[in-house]
Design a protein around this motif. Structure first.
Motif, PDB file in Angstrom:
ATOM      1  N   GLY A  72       0.825  -1.216   0.000  1.00  0.00           N
ATOM      2  CA  GLY A  72       0.000   0.000   0.000  1.00  0.00           C
ATOM      3  C   GLY A  72       0.849   1.251   0.000  1.00  0.00           C
ATOM      4  O   GLY A  72       0.539   2.232  -0.697  1.00  0.00           O
ATOM      5  N   ASP A  73       1.939   1.234   0.765  1.00  0.00           N
ATOM      6  CA  ASP A  73       2.848   2.381   0.766  1.00  0.00           C
ATOM      7  C   ASP A  73       3.536   2.529  -0.590  1.00  0.00           C
ATOM      8  O   ASP A  73       3.679   3.645  -1.100  1.00  0.00           O
ATOM      9  CB  ASP A  73       3.899   2.238   1.874  1.00  0.00           C
ATOM     10  CG  ASP A  73       3.292   2.370   3.253  1.00  0.00           C
ATOM     11  OD1 ASP A  73       2.198   2.962   3.366  1.00  0.00           O
ATOM     12  OD2 ASP A  73       3.927   1.885   4.226  1.00  0.00           O
ATOM     13  N   ALA A  74       3.965   1.417  -1.174  1.00  0.00           N
ATOM     14  CA  ALA A  74       4.674   1.468  -2.454  1.00  0.00           C
ATOM     15  C   ALA A  74       3.760   1.946  -3.577  1.00  0.00           C
ATOM     16  O   ALA A  74       4.202   2.670  -4.477  1.00  0.00           O
ATOM     17  CB  ALA A  74       5.242   0.094  -2.793  1.00  0.00           C
ATOM     18  N   LEU A  75       2.484   1.583  -3.547  1.00  0.00           N
ATOM     19  CA  LEU A  75       1.553   1.969  -4.604  1.00  0.00           C
ATOM     20  C   LEU A  75       0.808   3.260  -4.304  1.00  0.00           C
ATOM     21  O   LEU A  75       0.031   3.738  -5.127  1.00  0.00           O
ATOM     22  CB  LEU A  75       0.538   0.837  -4.836  1.00  0.00           C
ATOM     23  CG  LEU A  75       1.127  -0.483  -5.331  1.00  0.00           C
ATOM     24  CD1 LEU A  75       0.061  -1.552  -5.375  1.00  0.00           C
ATOM     25  CD2 LEU A  75       1.758  -0.286  -6.702  1.00  0.00           C
ATOM     26  N   GLY A  76       1.015   3.802  -3.126  1.00  0.00           N
ATOM     27  CA  GLY A  76       0.354   5.051  -2.757  1.00  0.00           C
ATOM     28  C   GLY A  76      -1.107   4.871  -2.401  1.00  0.00           C
ATOM     29  O   GLY A  76      -1.897   5.805  -2.482  1.00  0.00           O
ATOM     30  N   LEU A  77      -1.501   3.681  -2.007  1.00  0.00           N
ATOM     31  CA  LEU A  77      -2.893   3.429  -1.653  1.00  0.00           C
ATOM     32  C   LEU A  77      -3.231   3.903  -0.247  1.00  0.00           C
ATOM     33  O   LEU A  77      -4.396   4.066   0.082  1.00  0.00           O
ATOM     34  CB  LEU A  77      -3.200   1.933  -1.772  1.00  0.00           C
ATOM     35  CG  LEU A  77      -3.039   1.336  -3.159  1.00  0.00           C
ATOM     36  CD1 LEU A  77      -3.273  -0.165  -3.104  1.00  0.00           C
ATOM     37  CD2 LEU A  77      -3.989   1.987  -4.136  1.00  0.00           C
ATOM     38  N   ASN A  78      -2.240   4.090   0.570  1.00  0.00           N
ATOM     39  CA  ASN A  78      -2.487   4.484   1.960  1.00  0.00           C
ATOM     40  C   ASN A  78      -2.515   5.997   2.126  1.00  0.00           C
ATOM     41  O   ASN A  78      -2.699   6.495   3.226  1.00  0.00           O
ATOM     42  CB  ASN A  78      -1.412   3.886   2.872  1.00  0.00           C
ATOM     43  CG  ASN A  78      -1.501   2.380   2.923  1.00  0.00           C
ATOM     44  OD1 ASN A  78      -2.530   1.812   2.624  1.00  0.00           O
ATOM     45  ND2 ASN A  78      -0.413   1.735   3.281  1.00  0.00           N
ATOM     46  N   ALA A  79      -2.328   6.753   1.028  1.00  0.00           N
ATOM     47  CA  ALA A  79      -2.361   8.208   1.110  1.00  0.00           C
ATOM     48  C   ALA A  79      -3.792   8.663   1.370  1.00  0.00           C
ATOM     49  O   ALA A  79      -4.746   8.092   0.843  1.00  0.00           O
ATOM     50  CB  ALA A  79      -1.847   8.814  -0.196  1.00  0.00           C
ATOM     51  N   PRO A  80      -3.991   9.691   2.181  1.00  0.00           N
ATOM     52  CA  PRO A  80      -5.355  10.153   2.459  1.00  0.00           C
ATOM     53  C   PRO A  80      -5.980  10.770   1.208  1.00  0.00           C
ATOM     54  O   PRO A  80      -5.322  11.469   0.440  1.00  0.00           O
ATOM     55  CB  PRO A  80      -5.165  11.200   3.563  1.00  0.00           C
ATOM     56  CG  PRO A  80      -3.742  11.617   3.471  1.00  0.00           C
ATOM     57  CD  PRO A  80      -2.987  10.448   2.924  1.00  0.00           C
ATOM     58  N   VAL A  81      -7.230  10.486   0.996  1.00  0.00           N
ATOM     59  CA  VAL A  81      -7.953  10.975  -0.169  1.00  0.00           C
ATOM     60  C   VAL A  81      -8.941  12.024   0.323  1.00  0.00           C
ATOM     61  O   VAL A  81      -9.745  11.760   1.208  1.00  0.00           O
ATOM     62  CB  VAL A  81      -8.696   9.827  -0.881  1.00  0.00           C
ATOM     63  CG1 VAL A  81      -9.497  10.353  -2.049  1.00  0.00           C
ATOM     64  CG2 VAL A  81      -7.715   8.770  -1.322  1.00  0.00           C
ATOM     65  N   ASP A  82      -8.901  13.228  -0.261  1.00  0.00           N
ATOM     66  CA  ASP A  82      -9.771  14.314   0.169  1.00  0.00           C
ATOM     67  C   ASP A  82     -10.767  14.615  -0.949  1.00  0.00           C
ATOM     68  O   ASP A  82     -10.681  15.626  -1.626  1.00  0.00           O
ATOM     69  CB  ASP A  82      -8.930  15.546   0.514  1.00  0.00           C
ATOM     70  CG  ASP A  82      -9.775  16.617   1.197  1.00  0.00           C
ATOM     71  OD1 ASP A  82     -10.845  16.262   1.727  1.00  0.00           O
ATOM     72  OD2 ASP A  82      -9.349  17.782   1.191  1.00  0.00           O
ATOM     73  N   ARG A  83     -11.674  13.703  -1.157  1.00  0.00           N
ATOM     74  CA  ARG A  83     -12.702  13.886  -2.172  1.00  0.00           C
ATOM     75  C   ARG A  83     -14.059  13.686  -1.532  1.00  0.00           C
ATOM     76  O   ARG A  83     -14.216  12.935  -0.579  1.00  0.00           O
ATOM     77  CB  ARG A  83     -12.549  12.860  -3.291  1.00  0.00           C
ATOM     78  CG  ARG A  83     -11.337  13.058  -4.151  1.00  0.00           C
ATOM     79  CD  ARG A  83     -11.356  12.133  -5.320  1.00  0.00           C
ATOM     80  NE  ARG A  83     -11.384  10.737  -4.851  1.00  0.00           N
ATOM     81  CZ  ARG A  83     -11.359   9.674  -5.642  1.00  0.00           C
ATOM     82  NH1 ARG A  83     -11.327   9.844  -6.925  1.00  0.00           N
ATOM     83  NH2 ARG A  83     -11.365   8.464  -5.152  1.00  0.00           N
ATOM     84  N   GLY A  84     -15.063  14.339  -2.111  1.00  0.00           N
ATOM     85  CA  GLY A  84     -16.431  14.140  -1.637  1.00  0.00           C
ATOM     86  C   GLY A  84     -17.018  12.897  -2.279  1.00  0.00           C
ATOM     87  O   GLY A  84     -16.393  12.222  -3.099  1.00  0.00           O
ATOM     88  N   LEU A  85     -18.208  12.601  -1.893  1.00  0.00           N
ATOM     89  CA  LEU A  85     -18.898  11.454  -2.486  1.00  0.00           C
ATOM     90  C   LEU A  85     -19.292  11.767  -3.919  1.00  0.00           C
ATOM     91  O   LEU A  85     -19.598  12.917  -4.257  1.00  0.00           O
ATOM     92  CB  LEU A  85     -20.143  11.121  -1.674  1.00  0.00           C
ATOM     93  CG  LEU A  85     -19.893  10.598  -0.264  1.00  0.00           C
ATOM     94  CD1 LEU A  85     -21.216  10.410   0.450  1.00  0.00           C
ATOM     95  CD2 LEU A  85     -19.136   9.303  -0.309  1.00  0.00           C
ATOM     96  N   PRO A  86     -19.319  10.792  -4.799  1.00  0.00           N
ATOM     97  CA  PRO A  86     -19.751  11.055  -6.172  1.00  0.00           C
ATOM     98  C   PRO A  86     -21.238  11.384  -6.209  1.00  0.00           C
ATOM     99  O   PRO A  86     -21.997  11.018  -5.316  1.00  0.00           O
ATOM    100  CB  PRO A  86     -19.449   9.738  -6.899  1.00  0.00           C
ATOM    101  CG  PRO A  86     -19.390   8.709  -5.837  1.00  0.00           C
ATOM    102  CD  PRO A  86     -18.928   9.414  -4.597  1.00  0.00           C
ATOM    103  N   ALA A  87     -21.640  12.079  -7.260  1.00  0.00           N
ATOM    104  CA  ALA A  87     -23.043  12.450  -7.411  1.00  0.00           C
ATOM    105  C   ALA A  87     -23.874  11.189  -7.613  1.00  0.00           C
ATOM    106  O   ALA A  87     -23.419  10.223  -8.225  1.00  0.00           O
ATOM    107  CB  ALA A  87     -23.198  13.385  -8.602  1.00  0.00           C
TER     108      ALA A  87
END
Length: 123
Positions: A72-87
Motif C-alpha cells: 500500500g505504501d509502495a503503490l500510494g494506496l495508503n495516502a489520504p484521499v480528500d474527495r467528496g462522495l460522487p453524485a
C-alpha cells in the motif's frame, strides 16, 4: 533351616513380582487397553498439531498484514484521499410499448391488462 526359609521366601516374592508384572503387561495388551492408548495418543497429537496450526495461522496473518502495508505504501494506496462522495446516478426508465401488457386507451394515460402471474411472461 533359616537358610531354606530365606530362599523359599525370596522365591515366593520373586514369583509374586513376576506374576504381577506379567498380568500388568497382559492387561496393557488387551484390545480395549490398546484402543484407549491409541485414542489418547491421537488426542495428544491432535492437540499439538492444532497448536502448531494456530501459531502458523497467526504468523501468516501478521506477515500478510505487514506485506499489505508495504504494498500500500509502495503503490500510494495508503495516502489520504480528500474527495467528496460522487453524485448519485439517475437511471432512465424505459417503457416497452410493444409489451402485450401495454394497451393505449382512450384516456390520457396508458391502461394495463391484468394477467395471471406467469414467471416466463417477460422472457
Amino acid at each position: 533351616m533359616f537358610r531354606r526359609t530365606f530362599w523359599f521366601t525370596t522365591g515366593v516374592a520373586a514369583g509374586v513380582w513376576a506374576t504381577t508384572k506379567v498380568n500388568r503387561k497382559l492387561k496393557q495388551l488387551t484390545p480395549e487397553s490398546l484402543a484407549v492408548t491409541a485414542a489418547n495418543k491421537a488426542i495428544e497429537a491432535g492437540g499439538r498439531l492444532r497448536d502448531r496450526a494456530v501459531d502458523f495461522a497467526l504468523e501468516v496473518r501478521d506477515n500478510m498484514a505487514q506485506r499489505e502495508a508495504e504494498l500500500g505504501d509502495a503503490l500510494g494506496l495508503n495516502a489520504p484521499v480528500d474527495r467528496g462522495l460522487p453524485a448519485p446516478r439517475h437511471h432512465a426508465v424505459i417503457e416497452n410499448r410493444n409489451s402485450p401488457k401495454y394497451v393505449a386507451g382512450p384516456e390520457a394515460g396508458p391502461t394495463y391488462r391484468t394477467y395471471p402471474y406467469n414467471r416466463n411472461e417477460d422472457h
